[in-house]
Design a protein around this motif. Structure first.
Motif, PDB file in Angstrom:
ATOM      1  N   ARG A 129       1.267  -1.157   0.181  1.00 34.48           N
ATOM      2  CA  ARG A 129       0.075   0.067   0.107  1.00 34.48           C
ATOM      3  C   ARG A 129       0.616   1.294   0.172  1.00 34.48           C
ATOM      4  O   ARG A 129       0.972   2.603  -0.676  1.00 34.48           O
ATOM      5  N   SER A 133       1.175   4.114  -3.165  1.00 33.57           N
ATOM      6  CA  SER A 133       1.201   5.374  -2.358  1.00 33.57           C
ATOM      7  C   SER A 133       2.176   6.356  -3.128  1.00 33.57           C
ATOM      8  O   SER A 133       1.706   7.823  -3.905  1.00 33.57           O
ATOM      9  N   PRO A 152      -6.796   5.797  -1.170  1.00 30.24           N
ATOM     10  CA  PRO A 152      -7.857   4.564  -1.649  1.00 30.24           C
ATOM     11  C   PRO A 152      -8.575   4.307  -3.027  1.00 30.24           C
ATOM     12  O   PRO A 152      -9.183   2.725  -2.706  1.00 30.24           O
ATOM     13  N   ASP A 153      -8.916   5.305  -4.048  1.00 33.22           N
ATOM     14  CA  ASP A 153      -9.184   5.295  -5.381  1.00 33.22           C
ATOM     15  C   ASP A 153      -9.042   4.180  -5.743  1.00 33.22           C
ATOM     16  O   ASP A 153      -9.052   3.238  -6.836  1.00 33.22           O
TER      17      ASP A 153
END
Length: 194
Positions: A129, A133, A152-153
């Motif tokens: 994750r 980012s 998050p999208d």
């Protein structure tokens, strides 16, 4: 990942034939579990690999250990694809990563229920994750992704890939590519939310 604990023995490298057998077992398990689900017996995995059931237990203490090894391999592949995408310096790495992650998930569709879940793998999921980012930030910097679209999208798209792959695996195994094409168009268009 942290190094071995003090005093822990370093495992010996596998002999060439043992390494080959382990590879055959992992590939057979990926295929069998992908087609028939994780409930499938290890005997089916051994038969598909052309090996005896005892060979499985020489490499993996249990079926759960075999599945764990497959999920770790899946995670490693996704993380490597993120690392490769981060080498791009023009903001296109995010798009390369999404496609690579789609291919990897499609090849491992029987394991997707375990991919993003599990406390034991929390550090690796967090690492993936964090790299996503960084890919999003690079895309923002080079204006290949609107500022209104965030990590998050992108995670929603990755989770959506699972659903498309699992729902269409039998009839349309390449449906994920169309889904990703449409999702990419939507991401590049940005959010209209206020």
């Amino acid at each position: 990942m942290s190094g071995p604990a003090a005093g822990a023995l370093t495992p010996k490298p596998l002999r060439q034939d043992a390494a080959r057998n382990r590879h055959l077992l992992l590939e057979a398990a990926r295929t069998v579990f992908g087609q028939d689900g994780l409930e499938t017996a290890v005997e089916d995995v051994a038969r598909t690999a052309g090996l005896g059931t005892g060979t499985i237990y020489r490499h993996f203490a249990s079926k759960a250990d075999l599945i764990t090894a497959l999920v770790e391999d899946l995670s490693d592949q996704v993380e490597i694809s993120a690392d490769t995408a981060l080498l791009k310096k023009d903001g296109s790495g995010l798009w390369d990563f999404l496609y690579a992650a789609g291919e990897i998930q499609a090849r491992n569709q029987g394991l997707l229920c375990r991919f993003w879940a599990g406390r034991a793998r929390a550090a690796q999921v967090a690492s993936i994750r964090a790299k996503i980012s960084r890919l999003v930030n690079a895309a923002h910097k080079h204006k290949t992704l609107p500022a209104s679209v965030g990590q998050p999208d992108v995670l929603l798209v990755l989770h959506g890939l699972r659903g498309v792959i699992e729902a269409n695996y039998e009839d349309r195994p390449d449906a994920w590519q169309r889904y990703l094409e449409l999702a990419t168009i939507a991401l590049k268009a940005g959010s209209k939310r206020k």
